[in-house]
Design a protein around this motif. Structure first.
Motif, PDB file in Angstrom:
ATOM      1  N   GLN A 125       1.957   2.241  -3.529  1.00  0.00           N
ATOM      2  CA  GLN A 125       0.955   2.394  -4.578  1.00  0.00           C
ATOM      3  C   GLN A 125       0.106   3.641  -4.339  1.00  0.00           C
ATOM      4  O   GLN A 125       0.057   4.183  -3.236  1.00  0.00           O
ATOM      5  CB  GLN A 125       0.050   1.148  -4.626  1.00  0.00           C
ATOM      6  CG  GLN A 125       0.790  -0.140  -4.951  1.00  0.00           C
ATOM      7  CD  GLN A 125      -0.079  -1.367  -4.787  1.00  0.00           C
ATOM      8  OE1 GLN A 125      -1.227  -1.268  -4.330  1.00  0.00           O
ATOM      9  NE2 GLN A 125       0.458  -2.527  -5.148  1.00  0.00           N
ATOM     10  N   GLY A 126      -0.585   4.070  -5.396  1.00  0.00           N
ATOM     11  CA  GLY A 126      -1.538   5.151  -5.302  1.00  0.00           C
ATOM     12  C   GLY A 126      -0.919   6.519  -5.319  1.00  0.00           C
ATOM     13  O   GLY A 126       0.314   6.686  -5.301  1.00  0.00           O
ATOM     14  N   GLU A 171       0.829  -1.208   0.000  1.00  0.00           N
ATOM     15  CA  GLU A 171       0.000   0.000   0.000  1.00  0.00           C
ATOM     16  C   GLU A 171       0.866   1.261   0.000  1.00  0.00           C
ATOM     17  O   GLU A 171       0.527   2.262  -0.650  1.00  0.00           O
ATOM     18  CB  GLU A 171      -0.911   0.000   1.219  1.00  0.00           C
ATOM     19  CG  GLU A 171      -2.002  -1.070   1.176  1.00  0.00           C
ATOM     20  CD  GLU A 171      -2.781  -1.133   2.480  1.00  0.00           C
ATOM     21  OE1 GLU A 171      -2.530  -0.279   3.363  1.00  0.00           O
ATOM     22  OE2 GLU A 171      -3.623  -2.041   2.624  1.00  0.00           O
ATOM     23  N   ASN A 198      -0.809   8.702  -3.014  1.00  0.00           N
ATOM     24  CA  ASN A 198      -0.160   9.054  -1.745  1.00  0.00           C
ATOM     25  C   ASN A 198       0.964   8.075  -1.396  1.00  0.00           C
ATOM     26  O   ASN A 198       1.223   7.818  -0.222  1.00  0.00           O
ATOM     27  CB  ASN A 198      -1.197   9.076  -0.621  1.00  0.00           C
ATOM     28  CG  ASN A 198      -2.247  10.148  -0.826  1.00  0.00           C
ATOM     29  OD1 ASN A 198      -1.946  11.237  -1.314  1.00  0.00           O
ATOM     30  ND2 ASN A 198      -3.486   9.830  -0.482  1.00  0.00           N
TER      31      ASN A 198
END
Length: 562
Positions: free
Chosen positions: A210-211, A207, A213
């Motif tokens: 990724q993304g 997490e 942020n």
């Protein structure tokens, strides 16, 4: 399978059991091993989590103990694991197999491969050994990790060695004192964790990468867990068929990942000296830690006393003198009375640092003995008149005093070698074993390990001293009966004595003559002896020829015999 809940409980228990050692190790790191005091380098945010948890109660000022530690480690490495030498010998556990030349030659080839793997600069062996030896002498325990080294494509290309900071390692032992459970804390950023484990990384790491942020610098803490395989099945070829279970525990996710197993214990934790019920053991530094503290205090006091002599406090009669200029050519107005006497005087304390210097010398002598520094020849008085047998006796005595270093042959080096041999088998480096040896190894036959280093040679120096003492006594007896020399040479032939004395003295085998060189030497010696005999006989032969010519008949006809 390793239970994450049990991992957390085990870690809490092990941390609590070791809490008394942690504060002591932190003090030792700051006094004699500043390289491990990570808070001194890069700021506290980059320091080891273990080190950040320790109170900074001690600061080193006088480096004598740290330098003595370095000398002790250098002595350990040179006598136990000398660079450039084969300090270990391997042998099959079956004496009948070892009597066959082909099997002996194969074992020698395995030795050569093993030391080639260690001596490969990319393996990190030399640096890891040094760091682990520093840990032994500083803290007591050390942690050594051995693994298969791979290239960027994942292909095996050798072995890798790593010395691990003991503050990040926890261990529990069984009733016999053998390692039963090992945890190692690892701190990685999300990016570093993804590079290490890829898609096997735990959810929070993925997490963070990724993304919109994404935070690749986000720190994560993991535990590498190794413990005995409770469902060990030797008939299996997967992780269940390996005696050690292993895996990684994510602190933030509270899950186990990358679980598997090992055929041998890859993480080797040993101690400099350890009692049966002591998990972590003790170090030479611990034995003289109060003395090191005392030396630090005395150094500060002596520095303070020297500063007082150089910059003494001043006595003034009153506050009439506004400025006292303490500088070259400084002028202090109002510093003299009407009779020209100085109004500004030094405060004479009458301090004497002689006792402090003597006490400091005693403290340094204790520190030298703790680190075996007093055994170094450079620190001893050189005496050219010492006979050879006395030198041999002193060497044997030195080997006795250094005998604590031999503990690592049992607790560190032998388990390390066993792990290396298992990994060499996984790399296919033992696949060319003779058929009967392969069958022996497949049946769990063992490979014995012996040591041929400076330490064992020093411990055997008593044999040289005994022989040289005997030779000296025979020399005294020969003054009364010269025949005892022949008896001595018959009982102790020099062809056996010289090689044994050379081995004990540590003379490299590369300096010894081969069979061909010995035969050539003997042949040359024989030719020289024959030539000498010929030269010695030449005058006699010349005289005989002259005598014959003098007795020959004279006045024979030139056409032939009469």
């Amino acid at each position: 399978m390793i239970d994450p809940a049990k991992v957390k409980a085990n870690q809490t228990r092990m941390q609590s059991a070791r809490s008394s050692h942690d504060s002591l190790w932190a003090e030792i790191a700051r006094l004699v091993y500043p390289e491990q005091d990570n808070s001194l380098f890069g700021g506290s945010m980059r320091a080891s989590k273990w080190m950040r948890e320790q109170a900074a109660a001690t600061t080193a000022h006088e480096p004598y103990a740290a330098q003595a530690l370095e000398d002790g480690v250098a002595l350990f490495e040179s006598f136990v694991m000398p660079k450039g030498q084969r300090w270990q010998k391997l042998a099959l556990g079956d004496a009948a197999l070892m009597r066959k030349v082909a099997n002996q030659q194969w074992i020698e080839q395995v030795e050569g491969r093993l030391f080639a793997l260690r001596n490969d600069p990319r393996s990190g062996f030399a640096g890891a050994v040094h760091e682990s030896a520093m840990s032994l002498f500083s803290f007591g325990p050390q942690s050594f990790w051995i693994d298969i080294r791979r290239d960027l494509r994942g292909r095996p290309i050798g072995l890798s060695y790593q010395s691990e900071f003991i503050g990040d390692v926890w261990i529990e032992r069984d009733a016999e004192g053998n390692p039963m459970r090992l945890h190692r804390r690892i701190e990685l950023t999300a990016e570093a964790a993804m590079r290490k484990w890829g898609e096997d990384s735990p959810p929070h790491v993925r997490e963070a990468m990724q993304g919109p942020n994404a935070n690749p610098d986000k720190p994560f803490t993991f535990l590498h867990v190794i413990e005995p395989n409770a469902q060990f099945d030797p008939e299996r070829i997967d992780a269940a068929g390996k005696p050690w279970s292993a895996g990684y525990h994510s602190e933030s996710d509270d899950v186990m990942f990358r679980t598997g197993g090992y055929n041998t214990l890859r993480r080797i934790v040993s101690a400099f000296s350890r009692a049966n019920k002591n998990t972590w053991g003790r170090s030479p530094t611990m034995k003289v830690l109060p003395t090191i503290r005392l030396e630090q205090e005395m150094w500060l006091d002596r520095a303070f006393g020297a500063e007082l002599k150089l910059k003494p406090p001043l006595l003034l009669p009153d506050d009439d003198i506004d400025v006292v200029e303490i500088k070259p050519f400084g002028m202090t107005y109002g510093g003299l009375d009407e009779q020209g006497n100085p109004l500004v005087r030094e405060m004479l304390t009458g301090g004497d640092a002689t006792d402090a210097r003597e006490l400091s010398m005693e403290a340094k002598a204790l520190i030298d003995r703790a680190y075996f520094r007093d055994l170094l020849q450079l620190n001893r008085e050189y005496k050219s008149h010492i006979p050879a047998n006395r030198v041999a006796e002193e060497t044997a005595e030195k080997g006795t005093l250094l005998s604590p270093l031999a503990n690592q042959e049992q607790w560190w080096l032998s388990p390390m070698t066993e792990t290396e041999l298992v990994l060499m088998g996984e790399l296919g480096l033992l696949a060319d074993a003779p058929p009967e040896v392969a069958e022996y190894l497949a049946a769990s036959g063992g490979i014995g390990i012996s040591y041929d280093n400076g330490l064992t040679a020093m411990q055997e120096a008593g044999k040289s001293a005994a022989f040289l003492n005997l030779a000296q006594q025979v020399g005294l007896l020969a003054q009364f009966d010269p025949s005892v020399v022949d008896e001595f040479k018959r009982e102790f032939p020099m062809s056996k004595v010289i090689p044994e004395l050379g081995r004990i003295a540590g003379v490299p085998a590369s300096m010894r003559a081969t069979e061909d060189e010995r035969e050539a030497f003997d042949a040359e010696k024989q030719r020289a002896a024959e030539l000498q005999q010929l030269l010695a006989a030449a005058p006699a032969l010349a005289g005989a020829a002259k005598d014959l010519s003098a007795t020959a008949p004279q006045g024979l006809p030139q056409g032939g015999m009469a």
